[in-house]
Design an enzyme around this catalytic site. Sequence first.
Site, PDB file in Angstrom:
ATOM      1  N   ARG A  61       0.854  -1.087   0.134  1.00  0.00           N
ATOM      2  CA  ARG A  61       0.007  -0.119  -0.166  1.00  0.00           C
ATOM      3  C   ARG A  61       0.937   1.103   0.061  1.00  0.00           C
ATOM      4  O   ARG A  61       1.682   1.259   0.823  1.00  0.00           O
ATOM      5  CB  ARG A  61      -0.839  -0.075   1.162  1.00  0.00           C
ATOM      6  CG  ARG A  61      -1.766   1.260   1.125  1.00  0.00           C
ATOM      7  CD  ARG A  61      -2.733   0.996   2.314  1.00  0.00           C
ATOM      8  NE  ARG A  61      -2.214   0.673   3.628  1.00  0.00           N
ATOM      9  CZ  ARG A  61      -2.860   0.050   4.540  1.00  0.00           C
ATOM     10  NH1 ARG A  61      -4.209  -0.092   4.549  1.00  0.00           N
ATOM     11  NH2 ARG A  61      -2.252  -0.162   5.789  1.00  0.00           N
ATOM     12  N   GLN A  83      -6.010  -5.640  18.244  1.00  0.00           N
ATOM     13  CA  GLN A  83      -5.242  -7.006  17.475  1.00  0.00           C
ATOM     14  C   GLN A  83      -3.750  -6.508  17.454  1.00  0.00           C
ATOM     15  O   GLN A  83      -3.434  -5.542  16.961  1.00  0.00           O
ATOM     16  CB  GLN A  83      -5.922  -6.890  16.013  1.00  0.00           C
ATOM     17  CG  GLN A  83      -5.303  -8.133  15.326  1.00  0.00           C
ATOM     18  CD  GLN A  83      -6.148  -8.189  13.997  1.00  0.00           C
ATOM     19  OE1 GLN A  83      -7.031  -7.754  13.936  1.00  0.00           O
ATOM     20  NE2 GLN A  83      -5.600  -9.414  13.256  1.00  0.00           N
ATOM     21  N   GLU A 101      -0.121  -2.219   9.257  1.00  0.00           N
ATOM     22  CA  GLU A 101       0.447  -0.943   8.904  1.00  0.00           C
ATOM     23  C   GLU A 101      -0.339   0.064   9.320  1.00  0.00           C
ATOM     24  O   GLU A 101       0.108   1.190  10.211  1.00  0.00           O
ATOM     25  CB  GLU A 101       0.787  -0.829   7.371  1.00  0.00           C
ATOM     26  CG  GLU A 101       1.467   0.436   6.936  1.00  0.00           C
ATOM     27  CD  GLU A 101       2.711   0.596   6.901  1.00  0.00           C
ATOM     28  OE1 GLU A 101       3.216   1.668   6.551  1.00  0.00           O
ATOM     29  OE2 GLU A 101       3.402  -0.499   6.995  1.00  0.00           O
TER      30      GLU A 101
END
Length: 301
Positions: A61, A83, A101
Amino acid sequence: MARKALGRGLDALLATDDKKAAEDGRREVKTSEQKEKFMGNELPMDMVKLEEIEPNPDQPRSEMDKEALGLLAESISAQGILQPLLVTKKPEGGYYLIAGERRWQAAKLAGLELVPVLVREVTSDDRLVLALIENVQRQDLNVLEEASAYRRLMEEYQFTQEKVAAAVGRDRATVANLVRLLRLPEAVQSDVLANRLTMGHARALLSLQDDTAKLLNARNKVLTDSLSVRQTEKLVERLKNPAKPKIPPKAAIQMKAEEDRLRRKLGTKVSITKKGKTGRIVIEFYSNDELETIISRIKGA
């Protein structure tokens, strides 16, 4: 190089062996408060300094929605990271980020010093694959980022289209169509990202990829006239196979020449039609004087 199957994606990577984790000296999160923040996650994990984590150099990305990132940072400030990040150890110390990210970026915005991580042994060859799988599964990539990542897998890691499709849970045709988008001029790629053109429009325009001028002209007409995908396909077909001008047969050319000769001779419109061996000549007049003139010219001939 032999590679392990990655079709199960992150689920396979996140499978853990408690004995191995203990041998690696990983610290298990034990307090009920921490476990609540991790949504009851029982996997062994570490708390490491955020500054020790380096972004994945193979992250597919290229852009992030700043507004969405800000909202995630607010959520992390209030509730923590629910998480853990997935990381692998660097040979020289510290960690490479494999997956997470956006959470890593948001944690920086939120000012966190420590973040929860799962440490896994991952080869450099697998970092791109795993980052891609996570982003595709979360639908975090735009179509061109996804296409670029697929192309890297095929060019740098010798993945076939079938192997890419199996790794990311797509069918082979979807992978092939996405990669083909990268052959489009940058202007058309920007149109796809901005939703000015759909994937259907882009696939139709790809048929003109060998003639950039025609492709861009077609793209301009699609945008100006708001053409549908079907209309775009027809436009592309016309541009690829323009209608050839009809060349009149020799007999028709000769007949037209005779019509012109008679018109000049008689000073009026003359038409000749022929069907087989028969036909007719039509001489037009618009007054009695014009008729007499025509007759006179015929007699004089």
